[in-house]
Structure formats: C-alpha cells, structure tokens
Scaffold this motif. Structure first.
Motif, mmCIF file in Angstrom:
data_model
loop_
_atom_site.group_PDB
_atom_site.id
_atom_site.type_symbol
_atom_site.label_atom_id
_atom_site.label_comp_id
_atom_site.label_asym_id
_atom_site.label_seq_id
_atom_site.Cartn_x
_atom_site.Cartn_y
_atom_site.Cartn_z
ATOM 1 N N GLU A 59 1.047 -1.043 0.201
ATOM 2 C CA GLU A 59 -0.318 -0.204 0.579
ATOM 3 C C GLU A 59 0.471 1.047 0.113
ATOM 4 O OE1 GLU A 59 -1.524 1.256 4.591
ATOM 5 O OE2 GLU A 59 -2.662 0.329 3.624
ATOM 6 N N GLU A 60 0.203 2.194 -0.535
ATOM 7 C CA GLU A 60 1.164 3.677 -0.555
ATOM 8 C C GLU A 60 2.111 4.025 0.736
ATOM 9 O OE1 GLU A 60 0.504 7.969 -3.034
ATOM 10 O OE2 GLU A 60 -1.167 6.687 -3.567
ATOM 11 N N ASN A 61 0.733 4.232 1.778
ATOM 12 C CA ASN A 61 1.038 4.861 3.260
ATOM 13 C C ASN A 61 2.477 4.279 3.422
ATOM 14 O OD1 ASN A 61 -0.556 6.836 2.901
ATOM 15 N ND2 ASN A 61 -1.627 5.594 4.048
ATOM 16 N N LEU A 62 2.445 3.072 2.960
ATOM 17 C CA LEU A 62 3.560 2.432 3.627
ATOM 18 C C LEU A 62 4.533 2.480 3.014
ATOM 19 C CD1 LEU A 62 4.807 -0.073 5.886
ATOM 20 C CD2 LEU A 62 3.494 -1.836 4.126
ATOM 21 N N LEU A 63 4.635 2.044 1.585
ATOM 22 C CA LEU A 63 5.724 3.005 0.104
ATOM 23 C C LEU A 63 6.123 4.021 1.203
ATOM 24 C CD1 LEU A 63 4.495 1.163 -2.786
ATOM 25 C CD2 LEU A 63 6.078 0.423 -1.623
ATOM 26 N N THR A 64 5.251 4.326 1.061
ATOM 27 C CA THR A 64 5.838 6.350 1.574
ATOM 28 C C THR A 64 7.035 6.388 2.843
ATOM 29 O OG1 THR A 64 4.086 7.184 0.652
ATOM 30 C CG2 THR A 64 5.320 9.217 1.985
ATOM 31 N N ASP A 65 6.675 5.447 4.294
ATOM 32 C CA ASP A 65 7.389 5.546 5.131
ATOM 33 C C ASP A 65 8.753 4.634 5.064
ATOM 34 O OD1 ASP A 65 5.278 6.828 6.764
ATOM 35 O OD2 ASP A 65 4.448 5.303 7.250
ATOM 36 N N ILE A 66 8.630 3.889 3.868
ATOM 37 C CA ILE A 66 9.807 2.681 3.432
ATOM 38 C C ILE A 66 10.991 4.093 3.186
ATOM 39 C CG2 ILE A 66 10.781 0.858 2.671
ATOM 40 C CD1 ILE A 66 8.086 -0.617 2.432
ATOM 41 N N GLU A 67 10.686 4.534 2.205
ATOM 42 C CA GLU A 67 11.842 5.285 1.087
ATOM 43 C C GLU A 67 11.493 6.467 2.474
ATOM 44 O OE1 GLU A 67 11.487 8.200 -2.528
ATOM 45 O OE2 GLU A 67 9.559 7.252 -1.863
ATOM 46 N N ASP A 68 10.808 7.131 2.738
ATOM 47 C CA ASP A 68 11.667 8.479 3.817
ATOM 48 C C ASP A 68 11.948 7.586 5.210
ATOM 49 O OD1 ASP A 68 11.138 10.411 4.490
ATOM 50 O OD2 ASP A 68 9.980 10.049 6.299
ATOM 51 N N TRP A 69 12.167 5.970 5.563
ATOM 52 C CA TRP A 69 12.415 6.211 6.608
ATOM 53 C C TRP A 69 14.377 5.066 6.306
ATOM 54 C CZ3 TRP A 69 8.359 3.207 10.112
ATOM 55 C CH2 TRP A 69 7.222 3.849 9.853
ATOM 56 N N PHE A 70 14.014 4.400 5.707
ATOM 57 C CA PHE A 70 15.553 3.608 4.997
ATOM 58 C C PHE A 70 15.975 4.297 3.980
ATOM 59 C CE2 PHE A 70 11.995 0.534 7.268
ATOM 60 C CZ PHE A 70 12.489 0.346 8.495
ATOM 61 N N VAL A 71 15.372 4.492 2.851
ATOM 62 C CA VAL A 71 15.834 4.756 2.218
ATOM 63 C C VAL A 71 16.122 5.758 1.560
ATOM 64 C CG1 VAL A 71 16.120 4.835 -1.080
ATOM 65 C CG2 VAL A 71 14.306 2.922 0.383
ATOM 66 N N LYS A 72 15.954 7.186 1.447
ATOM 67 C CA LYS A 72 15.771 8.319 1.389
ATOM 68 C C LYS A 72 16.822 9.076 2.877
ATOM 69 C CE LYS A 72 13.027 10.894 -0.403
ATOM 70 N NZ LYS A 72 11.442 11.788 -0.332
ATOM 71 N N HIS A 73 16.321 8.351 4.098
ATOM 72 C CA HIS A 73 17.413 9.057 5.032
ATOM 73 C C HIS A 73 17.634 8.263 5.631
ATOM 74 C CE1 HIS A 73 14.216 12.767 5.057
ATOM 75 N NE2 HIS A 73 14.513 12.989 4.519
ATOM 76 N N GLY A 74 17.605 6.569 5.346
ATOM 77 C CA GLY A 74 18.594 5.575 6.013
ATOM 78 C C GLY A 74 20.345 6.036 5.571
ATOM 79 N N ARG A 75 21.147 5.331 6.546
ATOM 80 C CA ARG A 75 22.501 5.303 6.260
ATOM 81 C C ARG A 75 23.342 3.254 6.515
ATOM 82 N NH1 ARG A 75 25.447 9.124 11.363
ATOM 83 N NH2 ARG A 75 26.800 8.480 9.840
ATOM 84 N N ASN A 76 22.168 2.382 6.424
ATOM 85 C CA ASN A 76 22.894 0.947 6.503
ATOM 86 C C ASN A 76 22.213 0.688 5.306
ATOM 87 O OD1 ASN A 76 21.370 -1.866 6.827
ATOM 88 N ND2 ASN A 76 22.847 -1.752 8.529
ATOM 89 N N GLY A 77 23.120 0.496 4.847
ATOM 90 C CA GLY A 77 23.171 -0.242 3.197
ATOM 91 C C GLY A 77 22.397 -1.488 3.037
ATOM 92 N N GLU A 78 22.109 -2.844 4.077
ATOM 93 C CA GLU A 78 21.439 -3.343 3.603
ATOM 94 C C GLU A 78 20.219 -3.121 3.670
ATOM 95 O OE1 GLU A 78 21.043 -8.218 4.819
ATOM 96 O OE2 GLU A 78 21.499 -6.772 5.710
ATOM 97 N N LEU A 79 19.697 -1.767 4.150
ATOM 98 C CA LEU A 79 18.592 -1.722 5.008
ATOM 99 C C LEU A 79 18.182 -0.933 3.144
ATOM 100 C CD1 LEU A 79 18.044 -0.644 8.678
ATOM 101 C CD2 LEU A 79 16.221 -2.331 6.883
ATOM 102 N N ILE A 80 18.537 -0.427 3.108
ATOM 103 C CA ILE A 80 18.427 0.377 1.777
ATOM 104 C C ILE A 80 18.372 -0.034 0.870
ATOM 105 C CG2 ILE A 80 19.982 1.843 0.070
ATOM 106 C CD1 ILE A 80 21.215 3.270 2.859
#
Length: 645
Positions: free
Chosen positions: A305-326
């Motif tokens: 679902e879209e809201n979950l995708l937005t949070d994943i992008e924000d928490w782990f990809v856009k602002h994340g620092r852990n390579g495996e999570l990103i």
C-alpha cells in the motif's frame, strides 16, 4: 602499593576482560601430548582399521576422539562393525555407526533388536536421528516413556519428521507428547522436525492443524518463546495472530529470534489492516536484522500500500544509513513502481563501501539500466577483485541467461571469460562456472584451449582455478580428461603449543559493536583449535569481514585469503565431529565436504542440529551473543586474539 592488594586488583581486572564467572584455572591435558599425536596420524589417513585398534587401546577423551573420527571414515566390514556396536552401551560406537551407509537389511536388524528389547541404550537414537524412517518412529513411540525421558531420542523423532513423510495420526501423537512434557528440551526436539521442513507441516484448517493449534493454546502461548517461534512457521496465519495478542512490543524487542520468524511469516499473510499493523510494529524493532527481514517479506507481496511505501522510502532509503536496509528498501520500491533513479548515487556509494551488497546492487541495475550500460558496469567491477569480482561474474551469468539476442553478446562474453582465465583472478573464475557450463557459449571445440589454461593453473599450484576448469573439462570431454590430484595437505597440530593452551583457552574477536569471547575445546577439536591459534597469532584474521550472514542461522567469517567466501589457507583440516550440538552460540568451521575445512568459521544464531556431526564444533560463545546478533554482512573483526587463563 602492597603486593597482595596489587594482585587482587590485577585479578579483578582480568575477570572483567574475560568473563570471570566462566573462567577456570589453567588445566592442561596430558593426553594432548602423549596420546593424540599417534591417533592423529590414523585420523588424517582415515584408516578405520587402525582407528578401531586404537579404540580398544585408549579410553576417556582419546577414545571419544577416535569414535568420532570413525564416524567420518569408511568402515569396510559393516556387518561385523554392526555386531560390535549392538553389544555396546556407550555413545561413541553408536555415533560412529550413525554416519555409515547402512543398507535396508542392516537397519531392519537394528529395528528388530530395539523392538525386542535387546537394544535399550539411548545412544541407538544417534543412529535413529540420522537413518530412521517411519518404521523407526513407530518403534520409538511404542516403547512407553522412552522418548519422554530422553532428549537424544526426542531429537531422533524430530530428525525423522524433518525428512520422512509421516501419517497425520502419528504426527498428532508426537505433537501431543511435545506439549504434555514438562521438559522444554524434549518439547523443542520433538517439534524441530515440523519447524525444520514443511514436509510434515499441517495444511491449514485440517484436523492435524486444529489439533496442534489446540495443544499450543492449552500449553500456553507466551510460555516458551522458542516454541512460539516454531509455531509461527508451522501454523503461520493463526500463530502470528495469537503471538501478537500475547507479546508486547517490548517483549518482541527482547526476543530477536521470534521477531525474525514473525517478520519472515509476513510473506504468507493477507495484506489486511492487522498485517499492516504487524509490519509497522516490526519495522520499529531496534534490531536491523528484523527490519531487513520485514522488507524481504514485502518483496513477496503482489503490491504494497502507498502509505507504507512512502514510509519505507522516507525511513530507510531517503534518510537511511544502513546499506542493507537501503538496498532492500529500494528493491521493495522498485517492485511497486516507484522511481528509484534519484537514489543511484546512494547505490554507487554502497557499492564502494560494502561490496558484499553487490548481488542486490547488480540485480537493481539489471532492471533499470540499458543492456550496454549494465554490461559496461559488469566489466568495470570485474577488475575490482575479491567479492566484487565474484558477484560481477555472477551478474554476467544472470545477464546472459536473460538475453534473447545471444549472437549479439556471445563473442563479447567469451572474450571476457578468456581474459579473466588468463589473468587468473580466483574470485572472478569462481563466479563463471555457470557460464563455462553453458553449451551456447562453450563446446568441445574449446577443450584444447581450456585444457592449456588448466595445465597452467596446475603447474602454478592454483588449486582453485584448476578445480573450476577440471569440472568443466570433465563435462566437455568426459573420460578423455583425467584431473590432477591437487588436494591440500592436512595441517598437523603443534602439539606442544596445543598442550600449553590448556583445556579451555579463549578466542576473542573485537568488532565495532564490542567483543565476542569464545571458549575453545582443544580436546574435542585439536586440529581446528591448533589452526585457529596459529592463524590468530599471525594476525591474518584482523580486518577480515563476516562475508555471510543468514538471519536466525549463522554469521560466517574468516576468509582472510580471497575475502569472497571461498578462500582459506594452503592446508586443510580433518572434520572433527562433536557429541555436543550446534546450539545458539556454538562456533564451527565452514566446510564443503568431509575433510575440507580451513580458516572460515561460523557462529550460530540459534540451534541447528542438522549441522551436528557434519561440521566441526570447536567452541562456544561465553560473552558477546548480543554482539553476534548485531553483526551484519560486511562487518569486520577488527582484531582477533588468544587468551590463556
């Protein structure tokens, strides 16, 4: 300062550095310098006749070492050996027999003697664990109290269920025994087979499914986290709902194995509000491994679902620092139609910082880059060496497999392969096996050229590359090709040094998270402990990564040679089985088959008895399991050292 006070302070400091509660005064084992050297020669030769002679000559730890060595040796006259073993009540002979290639008649002979009461030692269950079938299980269940009072025989039941189709009535009886015993280890052992393999897991809402669910609810969900973890896999949907109703977020933070199992179970659930709630609960777990496992499960969803995708992008990809999570987050985004091109610079950075994520990186670029760009990326990374080279060749194999225009790429790929072979980089060569075996790329007309390269590797003592090409040539020209014997020699322990280590030396691994302390067992694994000691003192383990991390299973490191997961020393060690199981915290040596062990070691996240006897168990973590739980792919051992108390 007065001398007694100085001694007291020194002792207290030592206790803090090496787990004083687990330490003991230095005790040396005389048999290591008097008996082991002679027995070791028979072990390296796998001379079963000589080992049997020694088994009658020695007792105690030496006798145990010999019987365990016989487990990995071929015994020619199995009928005679069977007669010897069935008259014994000690564990060693039964353990050795359990690894032999018994025929149906020999196994039936043991069944009959057990059913008639002629064999009543619990150690027959070593054999039943590895060789038993449904008939064995029936025989075990028919002897009242035998399973319920015996951990080894309960494990035999678990082993049988893990590999043999069993009827539902008998499975229900096993489950009933498991949930009615007062002994947690018996319960775990009986249920292990259901957990280990889906072969006998009940189908949803069948009579067996409902029985097991009822047994579990009556037993008490939350009473035993290990059993709850097992149920999460065995019963999936209903189990997850039940567990969530009992465990708070704080409980889950403390139960990492259970949390990972729940995260893994997400892939089998429906995408409804309750599932979304669980996803968020687990994405907020403090342990990275749990979050990564959630994202891996989301990759199996048809859509997120879209809201979950937005949070994943924000928490782990856009602002994340852990390579495996990103990288795992990027995979989820891409599969759900999110544009990931804005994150290419971040991906490039991860590729440089942690090449152990290259498999995910190549998979991503294969999807978003035109063929020419992706091909150029592979060519560039082949030159990097180590794990990047290995993954580059694997990416090339993936690229070739997905090509429809084979003629366009065939010659270019062949040119790369022959260039790599001529350069001789072992990591690159190791990754090209599928390509070399592809009939559209190579055929008998290439045999002469490949044979010349093979001969060069043999002449230069390059065992790894010779092994790869030897396998290819055997396939191409069959019996016309005779491979050279390039087995590494066995390393013989430095017996004097091993004796000086005492019975319980410690091995300390320093990481960025803290220290892991491992109590070693030189009496059970003298070859291995001697090698670990030598390699550690030479400093080769310092700075070496954990190149393999399998959540809820193991972390593995020690490839100081190639650093791609396939390297090791220029010698090998014999497999040294142990009567002890691969429990959580057990430390073993990686292997590609009997007597192929080298420098790579692994540490268990949780109990895995299917490893028992097939791998050398040479120690156990006594301090720092919380550190083991934090280790991620690409983390390093900053320094390894030996401690002798």
């Amino acid at each position: 300062m007065q001398l007694p006070k100085l001694i007291l302070i020194t002792f207290i400091a030592l206790c803090f550095s090496i787990s004083c509660s687990d330490s003991e005064p230095l005790q040396r084992s005389e048999i290591i310098k008097t008996e082991y050297p002679q027995v070791a020669k028979a072990i390296t030769k796998r001379n079963s006749e000589q080992l049997l002679m020694y088994a009658n000559l020695y007792d105690g730890e030496t006798s145990s070492l010999i019987w365990k060595a016989l487990a990995k040796s071929t015994i020619d006259d199995l009928d005679s050996f069977l007669g010897l073993v069935t008259n014994r009540e000690d564990r060693g002979p039964w353990y050795a027999l359990s690894f032999q290639d018994l025929n149906e008649n020999q196994l039936n002979r043991i069944h009959n003697q057990f059913s008639e009461g002629k064999i009543n030692t619990e150690f027959v269950c070593d054999l039943f664990y590895r060789k038993g079938n449904q008939e064995t299980l029936s025989a075990l269940l028919s002897v009242t109290g035998f399973i319920e009072n015996n951990e080894l025989c309960a494990l035999a039941v678990g082993g049988i269920i893990s590999r043999t189709p069993i009827d539902d009535e008998m499975l229900a009886e096993v489950a009933s025994l498991a949930f009615n015993t007062q002994r947690s280890t018996i319960r775990r052992n009986l249920l292990y087979g259901f957990y280990r393999n889906q072969l006998n897991s009940p189908d949803y809402n069948t009579a067996l499914y409902r029985q097991i669910l009822t047994f579990w609810v009556d037993f008490g969900i939350g009473s035993d986290p290990k059993i709850d973890q097992y149920m999460a896999r065995i019963l999936s949907n209903d189990a997850v709902d039940e567990i969530l109703s009992i465990y708070s977020d704080q409980d889950l933070r403390e139960k990492i194995q259970l949390s990972i199992e729940l995260a893994r179970s997400l892939q089998f659930l429906e995408s409804d509000p309750e599932t979304i709630d669980l996803i968020y609960r687990l994405l907020n777990h403090p342990k990275t491994h749990v979050k990564v496992e959630v994202l891996e499960s989301l990759k199996q969803f048809e859509s997120v679902e879209e809201n979950l995708l937005t949070d994943i992008e924000d928490w782990f990809v856009k602002h994340g620092r852990n390579g495996e999570l990103i990288m795992t987050g990027i995979e989820v985004l891409f599969q759900n139609g999110v544009d990931i091109h804005p994150y290419q610079r971040k991906i490039e950075f991860i590729a440089l910082e942690n090449p152990y994520s290259m498999d995910k990186i190549f998979n991503t670029y294969h999807e978003i880059e035109p063929d020419e760009e992706f091909f150029a990326r592979i060519e560039m990374n082949i030159q990097r060496g180590e794990i990047a080279s290995l993954q580059s060749m694997r990416a090339l194999s993936l690229f070739w497999t997905h090509q429809e225009q084979h003629e366009k790429w065939r010659d270019r790929i062949r040119d790369i392969i022959f260039k790599v072979l001529e350069d001789g980089n072992r990591s690159s060569v190791a990754g090209m096996n599928p390509l070399l075996m592809d009939e559209m790329l190579f055929d008998e007309s290439d045999a002469d050229r490949l044979h010349r390269l093979y001969s060069g590797f043999v002449e230069n003592g390059n065992r790894d590359n010779a092994g790869v090409l030897g396998e290819v040539l055997s396939e191409l020209i069959g019996e016309e090709f005779t491979p050279e014997n390039m087995d590494k020699p066995f390393r013989i322990p430095n017996w004097k040094r091993l004796y000086e280590l005492g019975k319980t030396p410690y091995w300390k691994l320093e990481t960025r998270y803290g220290e892991i302390e491992i109590k070693l067992d030189p009496e059970t694994a003298p070859f291995t402990v001697s090698s670990i000691d030598s390699l550690t003192r030479s400093g080769v383990y310092d700075g070496v990564v954990f190149h393999r991390v399998v959540r809820n299973f193991v972390i593995q490191g020690g490839d100081y040679d190639r650093r791609d997961g396939f390297g090791g020393p220029d010698y090998r060690l014999p497999t040294e089985p142990s009567f002890q199981s691969f429990e959580r915290g057990a430390v073993g040596i990686a292997s590609s088959g009997t007597d192929t062990e080298g420098s790579q070691y692994f540490i268990m996240h949780q109990w895995a008895p299917h490893l028992d006897g097939n791998y050398t168990r040479f120690g156990k973590v006594v301090r720092g399991m919380d550190i083991v739980d934090r280790i991620q792919l690409g983390d390093k051992v900053l320094k390894a050292s030996m401690i002798i108390i």
